[in-house]
Design a protein around this motif. Sequence first.
Motif, PDB file in Angstrom:
ATOM      1  N   SER A 126      12.026  -2.947  -4.761  1.00 42.01           N
ATOM      2  CA  SER A 126      12.274  -3.647  -5.803  1.00 42.01           C
ATOM      3  C   SER A 126      11.340  -5.061  -5.864  1.00 42.01           C
ATOM      4  O   SER A 126      10.748  -5.323  -6.755  1.00 42.01           O
ATOM      5  N   GLN A 127      11.458  -5.573  -4.816  1.00 47.75           N
ATOM      6  CA  GLN A 127      10.692  -6.827  -4.749  1.00 47.75           C
ATOM      7  C   GLN A 127       9.080  -6.534  -4.503  1.00 47.75           C
ATOM      8  O   GLN A 127       8.335  -7.418  -5.205  1.00 47.75           O
ATOM      9  N   VAL A 128       8.816  -5.759  -3.901  1.00 46.64           N
ATOM     10  CA  VAL A 128       7.420  -5.386  -3.764  1.00 46.64           C
ATOM     11  C   VAL A 128       6.665  -4.640  -5.039  1.00 46.64           C
ATOM     12  O   VAL A 128       5.678  -5.102  -5.329  1.00 46.64           O
ATOM     13  N   VAL A 129       7.622  -3.922  -5.724  1.00 46.74           N
ATOM     14  CA  VAL A 129       6.946  -3.291  -6.881  1.00 46.74           C
ATOM     15  C   VAL A 129       6.938  -4.476  -8.001  1.00 46.74           C
ATOM     16  O   VAL A 129       5.984  -4.566  -8.721  1.00 46.74           O
ATOM     17  N   ARG A 130       7.755  -5.496  -7.732  1.00 51.75           N
ATOM     18  CA  ARG A 130       7.551  -6.754  -8.975  1.00 51.75           C
ATOM     19  C   ARG A 130       6.206  -7.395  -8.459  1.00 51.75           C
ATOM     20  O   ARG A 130       5.433  -7.742  -9.398  1.00 51.75           O
ATOM     21  N   ALA A 131       6.042  -7.475  -7.299  1.00 57.05           N
ATOM     22  CA  ALA A 131       4.710  -7.945  -6.859  1.00 57.05           C
ATOM     23  C   ALA A 131       3.343  -7.114  -7.293  1.00 57.05           C
ATOM     24  O   ALA A 131       2.322  -7.776  -7.849  1.00 57.05           O
ATOM     25  N   LEU A 132       3.583  -5.746  -7.188  1.00 56.09           N
ATOM     26  CA  LEU A 132       2.542  -4.926  -7.426  1.00 56.09           C
ATOM     27  C   LEU A 132       2.283  -4.787  -9.182  1.00 56.09           C
ATOM     28  O   LEU A 132       1.140  -4.909  -9.498  1.00 56.09           O
ATOM     29  N   GLU A 133       3.568  -5.426 -10.006  1.00 58.38           N
ATOM     30  CA  GLU A 133       3.445  -5.478 -11.165  1.00 58.38           C
ATOM     31  C   GLU A 133       2.741  -6.720 -11.518  1.00 58.38           C
ATOM     32  O   GLU A 133       1.924  -6.719 -12.579  1.00 58.38           O
ATOM     33  N   PRO A 142      -4.080   2.235 -14.383  1.00 57.48           N
ATOM     34  CA  PRO A 142      -5.418   2.723 -14.024  1.00 57.48           C
ATOM     35  C   PRO A 142      -6.137   1.821 -12.868  1.00 57.48           C
ATOM     36  O   PRO A 142      -6.557   2.622 -12.011  1.00 57.48           O
ATOM     37  N   SER A 143      -5.771   0.642 -12.964  1.00 58.78           N
ATOM     38  CA  SER A 143      -6.248  -0.155 -11.756  1.00 58.78           C
ATOM     39  C   SER A 143      -5.655   0.179 -10.656  1.00 58.78           C
ATOM     40  O   SER A 143      -6.306   0.123  -9.478  1.00 58.78           O
ATOM     41  N   GLY A 144      -4.329   0.607 -10.507  1.00 60.80           N
ATOM     42  CA  GLY A 144      -3.583   0.651  -9.299  1.00 60.80           C
ATOM     43  C   GLY A 144      -3.887   1.908  -8.725  1.00 60.80           C
ATOM     44  O   GLY A 144      -3.826   2.116  -7.584  1.00 60.80           O
ATOM     45  N   THR A 145      -4.139   2.918  -9.549  1.00 65.74           N
ATOM     46  CA  THR A 145      -4.535   4.283  -9.161  1.00 65.74           C
ATOM     47  C   THR A 145      -5.657   4.163  -8.410  1.00 65.74           C
ATOM     48  O   THR A 145      -5.963   4.721  -7.232  1.00 65.74           O
ATOM     49  N   TYR A 196       0.725  -1.169  -0.026  1.00 69.03           N
ATOM     50  CA  TYR A 196      -0.017   0.098   0.130  1.00 69.03           C
ATOM     51  C   TYR A 196       0.736   1.362  -0.064  1.00 69.03           C
ATOM     52  O   TYR A 196       0.505   2.144  -0.763  1.00 69.03           O
ATOM     53  N   VAL A 197       1.796   1.253   0.936  1.00 68.97           N
ATOM     54  CA  VAL A 197       2.885   2.630   1.171  1.00 68.97           C
ATOM     55  C   VAL A 197       3.430   2.905  -0.473  1.00 68.97           C
ATOM     56  O   VAL A 197       3.259   3.923  -0.971  1.00 68.97           O
ATOM     57  N   LEU A 198       3.762   1.893  -0.981  1.00 65.76           N
ATOM     58  CA  LEU A 198       4.449   2.023  -2.353  1.00 65.76           C
ATOM     59  C   LEU A 198       3.712   2.435  -3.162  1.00 65.76           C
ATOM     60  O   LEU A 198       3.863   3.336  -4.268  1.00 65.76           O
ATOM     61  N   LEU A 199       2.414   1.654  -3.535  1.00 64.45           N
ATOM     62  CA  LEU A 199       1.370   2.039  -4.567  1.00 64.45           C
ATOM     63  C   LEU A 199       0.898   3.302  -4.225  1.00 64.45           C
ATOM     64  O   LEU A 199       0.677   4.307  -5.288  1.00 64.45           O
ATOM     65  N   ALA A 200       0.480   3.932  -3.051  1.00 64.98           N
ATOM     66  CA  ALA A 200      -0.172   4.994  -2.671  1.00 64.98           C
ATOM     67  C   ALA A 200       1.126   6.108  -2.904  1.00 64.98           C
ATOM     68  O   ALA A 200       0.670   7.249  -3.543  1.00 64.98           O
ATOM     69  N   SER A 201       2.368   5.764  -2.550  1.00 68.92           N
ATOM     70  CA  SER A 201       3.364   6.896  -2.864  1.00 68.92           C
ATOM     71  C   SER A 201       3.550   7.126  -4.171  1.00 68.92           C
ATOM     72  O   SER A 201       3.753   8.024  -4.741  1.00 68.92           O
ATOM     73  N   LEU A 202       3.675   6.102  -5.111  1.00 67.55           N
ATOM     74  CA  LEU A 202       3.840   6.266  -6.607  1.00 67.55           C
ATOM     75  C   LEU A 202       2.778   6.925  -7.166  1.00 67.55           C
ATOM     76  O   LEU A 202       2.979   7.781  -7.941  1.00 67.55           O
ATOM     77  N   THR A 203       1.524   6.633  -6.569  1.00 74.35           N
ATOM     78  CA  THR A 203       0.319   7.475  -7.168  1.00 74.35           C
ATOM     79  C   THR A 203       0.421   8.868  -6.835  1.00 74.35           C
ATOM     80  O   THR A 203       0.055   9.755  -7.556  1.00 74.35           O
ATOM     81  N   LYS A 237       0.513  -8.157 -10.091  1.00 73.68           N
ATOM     82  CA  LYS A 237      -1.039  -7.952  -9.771  1.00 73.68           C
ATOM     83  C   LYS A 237      -1.723  -7.056 -10.813  1.00 73.68           C
ATOM     84  O   LYS A 237      -2.761  -6.814 -10.746  1.00 73.68           O
ATOM     85  N   GLY A 238      -0.931  -6.446 -11.462  1.00 76.59           N
ATOM     86  CA  GLY A 238      -1.355  -5.229 -12.640  1.00 76.59           C
ATOM     87  C   GLY A 238      -1.589  -3.971 -12.104  1.00 76.59           C
ATOM     88  O   GLY A 238      -2.230  -3.340 -12.554  1.00 76.59           O
ATOM     89  N   PHE A 239      -0.988  -3.553 -11.028  1.00 77.57           N
ATOM     90  CA  PHE A 239      -0.942  -2.646 -10.379  1.00 77.57           C
ATOM     91  C   PHE A 239      -0.002  -1.239 -10.762  1.00 77.57           C
ATOM     92  O   PHE A 239      -0.112  -0.124 -10.541  1.00 77.57           O
ATOM     93  N   VAL A 240       1.257  -1.833 -11.220  1.00 74.56           N
ATOM     94  CA  VAL A 240       2.148  -1.121 -11.625  1.00 74.56           C
ATOM     95  C   VAL A 240       2.696  -1.577 -12.922  1.00 74.56           C
ATOM     96  O   VAL A 240       2.875  -2.778 -12.903  1.00 74.56           O
TER      97      VAL A 240
END
Length: 153
Positions: free
Chosen positions: A76-83, A106-109, A44-51, A85-88
């Motif tokens: 890097s590891q968490v971003v790969r997991a978010l990728e 867009p789904s990540g945002t 969440y922190v990384l996705l919200a921060s990137l957004t 899942k289609g969020f990054v």
Amino acid sequence: MNDLHTDHPDAVSSPGLALWRVTNAWQRRIRTALAPHDLTHVQYVLLASLTWMDRTEPVTQRDLARHAGLDVMMTSQVVRALEAKGFVVRERHPTDRRAVALEPTPSGTGLANRATRDVEAADHAYFAGMDPSIAEAFLTGLRGLAARVDDED
């Protein structure tokens, strides 16, 4: 009688232990708020921060890690997991061949915004019992500690 040699007369006098207890209780609430979104707190922190971040220039994993106050390898590891899942989206950086540019999908945002509503509601509920003047002093103290941490890095 105990055998622990400490500067504190009792456990409740230790600021570190108090911070530990409060942090763990708050994190439990945040995990509960994020569970319906299938996100860990770090995700969440990384996705919200990137957004949140200004992306007029490409955002690298190092930029994101610095913004979130996290280790670059963990990021890097968490971003790969978010990728996965289609969020990054991770793409080649346009000017630095060693770097990866990040962009929320867009789904990540959308997920970041829905999860933020729940995280902020959990924050409001958790801190609701604090007197407003104490809450402001508490936040000022946390900002001061965060600045010291930033200076050490």
